[in-house]
Design a protein around this motif. Structure first.
Motif, mmCIF file in Angstrom:
data_model
loop_
_atom_site.group_PDB
_atom_site.id
_atom_site.type_symbol
_atom_site.label_atom_id
_atom_site.label_comp_id
_atom_site.label_asym_id
_atom_site.label_seq_id
_atom_site.Cartn_x
_atom_site.Cartn_y
_atom_site.Cartn_z
ATOM 1 N N VAL A 86 0.839 -1.193 0.000
ATOM 2 C CA VAL A 86 0.000 0.000 0.000
ATOM 3 C C VAL A 86 0.879 1.250 0.000
ATOM 4 C CG1 VAL A 86 -1.822 1.248 1.224
ATOM 5 C CG2 VAL A 86 -1.755 -1.263 1.321
ATOM 6 N N ALA A 87 0.750 2.071 -1.037
ATOM 7 C CA ALA A 87 1.444 3.359 -1.058
ATOM 8 C C ALA A 87 0.748 4.271 -0.055
ATOM 9 C CB ALA A 87 1.403 3.976 -2.449
ATOM 10 N N CYS A 88 1.546 4.913 0.808
ATOM 11 C CA CYS A 88 1.003 5.787 1.840
ATOM 12 C C CYS A 88 1.715 7.131 1.822
ATOM 13 C CB CYS A 88 1.171 5.158 3.226
ATOM 14 S SG CYS A 88 0.215 3.659 3.484
ATOM 15 N N GLN A 89 1.037 8.130 2.355
ATOM 16 C CA GLN A 89 1.561 9.489 2.423
ATOM 17 C C GLN A 89 1.613 9.916 3.889
ATOM 18 O OE1 GLN A 89 -0.612 12.193 -0.079
ATOM 19 N NE2 GLN A 89 -0.176 13.933 1.246
ATOM 20 N N VAL A 90 2.693 10.606 4.274
ATOM 21 C CA VAL A 90 2.836 11.098 5.640
ATOM 22 C C VAL A 90 1.807 12.186 5.900
ATOM 23 C CG1 VAL A 90 4.361 12.310 7.251
ATOM 24 C CG2 VAL A 90 5.289 10.523 5.764
ATOM 25 N N VAL A 91 1.118 12.077 7.034
ATOM 26 C CA VAL A 91 0.161 13.084 7.485
ATOM 27 C C VAL A 91 0.803 13.932 8.580
ATOM 28 C CG1 VAL A 91 -2.071 13.453 8.613
ATOM 29 C CG2 VAL A 91 -1.828 11.664 6.878
ATOM 30 N N SER A 92 1.409 13.253 9.572
ATOM 31 C CA SER A 92 2.052 13.976 10.667
ATOM 32 C C SER A 92 2.963 13.040 11.454
ATOM 33 C CB SER A 92 1.006 14.588 11.607
ATOM 34 O OG SER A 92 0.271 13.572 12.262
ATOM 35 N N GLY A 93 3.807 13.657 12.268
ATOM 36 C CA GLY A 93 4.659 12.900 13.163
ATOM 37 C C GLY A 93 6.050 12.684 12.607
ATOM 38 N N THR A 94 6.840 12.017 13.428
ATOM 39 C CA THR A 94 8.213 11.671 13.089
ATOM 40 C C THR A 94 8.379 10.181 13.319
ATOM 41 O OG1 THR A 94 8.971 13.848 13.810
ATOM 42 C CG2 THR A 94 10.633 12.123 13.645
ATOM 43 N N ALA A 95 8.937 9.480 12.351
ATOM 44 C CA ALA A 95 9.123 8.031 12.483
ATOM 45 C C ALA A 95 10.182 7.732 13.536
ATOM 46 C CB ALA A 95 9.522 7.434 11.148
ATOM 47 N N ALA A 96 9.855 6.808 14.420
ATOM 48 C CA ALA A 96 10.767 6.361 15.467
ATOM 49 C C ALA A 96 10.394 4.924 15.830
ATOM 50 C CB ALA A 96 10.630 7.259 16.698
ATOM 51 N N VAL A 97 11.249 4.260 16.569
ATOM 52 C CA VAL A 97 10.916 2.922 17.054
ATOM 53 C C VAL A 97 9.936 3.085 18.208
ATOM 54 C CG1 VAL A 97 11.772 0.829 18.146
ATOM 55 C CG2 VAL A 97 13.113 1.924 16.345
ATOM 56 N N VAL A 98 8.673 2.719 17.965
ATOM 57 C CA VAL A 98 7.650 2.764 19.004
ATOM 58 C C VAL A 98 7.445 1.360 19.566
ATOM 59 C CG1 VAL A 98 5.202 3.215 19.462
ATOM 60 C CG2 VAL A 98 6.519 4.798 18.043
ATOM 61 N N ASP A 99 7.402 0.373 18.688
ATOM 62 C CA ASP A 99 7.226 -1.027 19.106
ATOM 63 C C ASP A 99 8.607 -1.661 19.194
ATOM 64 O OD1 ASP A 99 6.689 -3.686 19.494
ATOM 65 O OD2 ASP A 99 5.180 -3.820 17.922
ATOM 66 N N ASP A 100 9.264 -1.504 20.368
ATOM 67 C CA ASP A 100 10.623 -2.022 20.483
ATOM 68 C C ASP A 100 10.680 -3.531 20.716
ATOM 69 O OD1 ASP A 100 9.846 -1.985 23.125
ATOM 70 O OD2 ASP A 100 11.357 -0.546 23.769
ATOM 71 N N ASP A 101 9.515 -4.185 20.808
ATOM 72 C CA ASP A 101 9.504 -5.647 20.812
ATOM 73 C C ASP A 101 9.715 -6.173 19.393
ATOM 74 O OD1 ASP A 101 9.074 -5.865 23.534
ATOM 75 O OD2 ASP A 101 6.888 -5.945 23.321
ATOM 76 N N GLU A 102 9.258 -5.407 18.390
ATOM 77 C CA GLU A 102 9.357 -5.850 17.000
ATOM 78 C C GLU A 102 10.462 -5.160 16.216
ATOM 79 O OE1 GLU A 102 6.016 -6.400 14.493
ATOM 80 O OE2 GLU A 102 4.664 -6.793 16.163
ATOM 81 N N LEU A 103 10.728 -3.881 16.525
ATOM 82 C CA LEU A 103 11.663 -3.103 15.717
ATOM 83 C C LEU A 103 12.940 -2.764 16.477
ATOM 84 C CD1 LEU A 103 9.355 -0.485 13.954
ATOM 85 C CD2 LEU A 103 9.941 -2.803 13.224
ATOM 86 N N ALA A 104 14.038 -2.699 15.738
ATOM 87 C CA ALA A 104 15.318 -2.276 16.300
ATOM 88 C C ALA A 104 15.672 -0.862 15.866
ATOM 89 C CB ALA A 104 16.421 -3.234 15.864
ATOM 90 N N GLU A 105 15.187 -0.437 14.682
ATOM 91 C CA GLU A 105 15.640 0.821 14.103
ATOM 92 C C GLU A 105 14.704 1.224 12.966
ATOM 93 O OE1 GLU A 105 20.006 2.207 12.291
ATOM 94 O OE2 GLU A 105 19.675 0.149 12.904
ATOM 95 N N VAL A 106 14.671 2.513 12.658
ATOM 96 C CA VAL A 106 13.988 3.023 11.470
ATOM 97 C C VAL A 106 14.979 3.854 10.669
ATOM 98 C CG1 VAL A 106 11.700 3.067 12.557
ATOM 99 C CG2 VAL A 106 13.094 5.126 12.549
ATOM 100 N N ALA A 107 14.752 3.936 9.358
ATOM 101 C CA ALA A 107 15.634 4.732 8.502
ATOM 102 C C ALA A 107 14.852 5.223 7.298
ATOM 103 C CB ALA A 107 16.822 3.897 8.038
ATOM 104 N N TRP A 108 15.247 6.406 6.816
ATOM 105 C CA TRP A 108 14.719 6.942 5.561
ATOM 106 C C TRP A 108 15.816 6.776 4.528
ATOM 107 C CZ3 TRP A 108 9.776 8.327 4.870
ATOM 108 C CH2 TRP A 108 9.002 8.634 5.988
ATOM 109 N N SER A 109 15.524 6.102 3.427
ATOM 110 C CA SER A 109 16.528 5.822 2.405
ATOM 111 C C SER A 109 16.178 6.471 1.076
ATOM 112 C CB SER A 109 16.655 4.310 2.201
ATOM 113 O OG SER A 109 17.537 4.023 1.143
#
Length: 136
Positions: A86-109
């Protein structure tokens, strides 16, 4: 009579391009290995795949997005799971690791860096969307 095989829920993946870069998450998976991919998760009963992509992005990264279009659907060749992209568009906020049980890191490439994160080819419609959307 044979019991029906368990039907596994589809996975909705959010392809989020913002300011010429795509959001990737580094997921914690079994055996401690890490894997870069798009924010994604199971589509819940009665939920549209587009809504699942939006929800999973919020739950995993805290980023608020809206769905734009379904890029495609396939059975993933490695996992055997039905994937909806699904193509999505940012509405608001800043990407960060919120679910640290599932994620280790986020990155914009951007387009030049993406193979550093994901060295294998993307599903055709996803690649076409990224080719048209990413900075190089």
């Amino acid at each position: 009579m044979t019991e029906p095989a368990e039907v596994r829920k589809a996975i909705a993946a959010a392809i989020i391009v913002h300011e010429g870069r795509v959001l990737l998450v580094r997921r914690k998976v079994k055996e401690g290995s890490l894997s870069w991919q798009f924010p994604a998760g199971e589509v819940e009963d009665g939920e549209a795949s587009t809504a699942a992509a939006v929800r999973e992005t919020r739950e995993e990264t805290g980023l608020e997005v809206k769905d734009i279009s379904v890029l495609g659907e396939r059975v993933h060749p490695n996992t055997g799971r039905t994937m909806v992209y699904v193509a999505c568009q940012v509405v608001s906020g800043t990407a960060a690791v919120v679910d640290d049980d599932e994620l280790a890191e986020v990155a914009w490439s951007d387009g030049n860096q993406i193979t550093d994160y994901v060295p294998y080819p993307f599903y055709g419609p996803v690649q076409a969307h990224l080719d048209a959307s990413l900075s190089r």
